[in-house]
Design a protein around this motif. Structure first.
Motif, short mmCIF file in Angstrom:
data_model
loop_
_atom_site.label_atom_id
_atom_site.label_comp_id
_atom_site.label_asym_id
_atom_site.label_seq_id
_atom_site.Cartn_x
_atom_site.Cartn_y
_atom_site.Cartn_z
N TYR A 120 0.82 -1.21 0.00
CA TYR A 120 0.00 0.00 0.00
C TYR A 120 0.86 1.26 0.00
O TYR A 120 0.52 2.25 -0.65
N LEU A 121 1.97 1.24 0.73
CA LEU A 121 2.86 2.41 0.75
C LEU A 121 3.48 2.65 -0.62
O LEU A 121 3.59 3.80 -1.08
N LEU A 122 3.89 1.58 -1.28
CA LEU A 122 4.44 1.73 -2.63
C LEU A 122 3.39 2.23 -3.62
O LEU A 122 3.66 3.09 -4.45
N MET A 123 2.19 1.71 -3.51
CA MET A 123 1.12 2.17 -4.39
C MET A 123 0.81 3.64 -4.14
O MET A 123 0.56 4.40 -5.09
N SER A 124 0.84 4.04 -2.89
CA SER A 124 0.63 5.45 -2.57
C SER A 124 1.73 6.32 -3.16
O SER A 124 1.47 7.39 -3.72
N ALA A 125 2.97 5.87 -3.06
CA ALA A 125 4.09 6.63 -3.62
C ALA A 125 3.99 6.73 -5.13
O ALA A 125 4.26 7.78 -5.72
N PHE A 126 3.57 5.66 -5.79
CA PHE A 126 3.46 5.68 -7.25
C PHE A 126 2.33 6.60 -7.72
O PHE A 126 2.35 7.06 -8.86
N HIS A 127 1.34 6.85 -6.86
CA HIS A 127 0.22 7.70 -7.23
C HIS A 127 0.37 9.13 -6.71
O HIS A 127 -0.60 9.89 -6.69
N LEU A 128 1.56 9.53 -6.31
CA LEU A 128 1.80 10.90 -5.84
C LEU A 128 1.94 11.91 -6.98
O LEU A 128 1.88 13.11 -6.73
N ALA A 129 2.13 11.47 -8.19
CA ALA A 129 2.37 12.39 -9.31
C ALA A 129 1.29 13.46 -9.46
O ALA A 129 1.63 14.64 -9.63
N PRO A 130 0.00 13.14 -9.36
CA PRO A 130 -1.00 14.21 -9.49
C PRO A 130 -0.88 15.26 -8.39
O PRO A 130 -1.08 16.44 -8.63
N TRP A 131 -0.54 14.82 -7.17
CA TRP A 131 -0.38 15.78 -6.06
C TRP A 131 0.83 16.67 -6.29
O TRP A 131 0.78 17.88 -6.04
#
Length: 94
Positions: free
Chosen positions: A69-80
């Motif tokens: 979950y932490l890796l998935m969160s990091a991979f989805h930080l681009a929009p932020w």
């Protein structure tokens, strides 16, 4: 009669534009929702358990649901990051 048709067509295109705008707004929300959602899932999984006991037996620290979950969160930080950079650029221009 042609004026009536023009007005009718104009109002129809406005309603389509409003529908498209609503869809784009929903997509933008979903685009930004992924990273916090995965971060919350990692937090809840670590607090309430659900992790595997393999970590006690010497398994890799990257195995299990919390690191995933932490890796998935990091991979989805681009929009932020993109949103933050746009806001910083707009503040600097003023």
């Amino acid at each position: 009669m042609s004026e009536t048709q023009a007005v009718t067509r104009g109002s129809a295109s406005n309603s389509r534009d409003n529908g498209t705008t609503a869809i784009i707004s929903a997509a933008d929300f979903l685009y930004l929702a992924a990273a916090p959602t995965f971060a919350i899932m990692a937090l809840l999984t670590s607090v309430f358990g659900g992790g595997s006991l393999d970590a006690l037996c010497g398994a890799s620290p990257l195995s299990g649901m919390v690191p995933m979950y932490l890796l998935m969160s990091a991979f989805h930080l681009a929009p932020w990051l993109k949103l933050l950079s746009q806001r910083r650029n707009s503040v600097r221009r003023c």
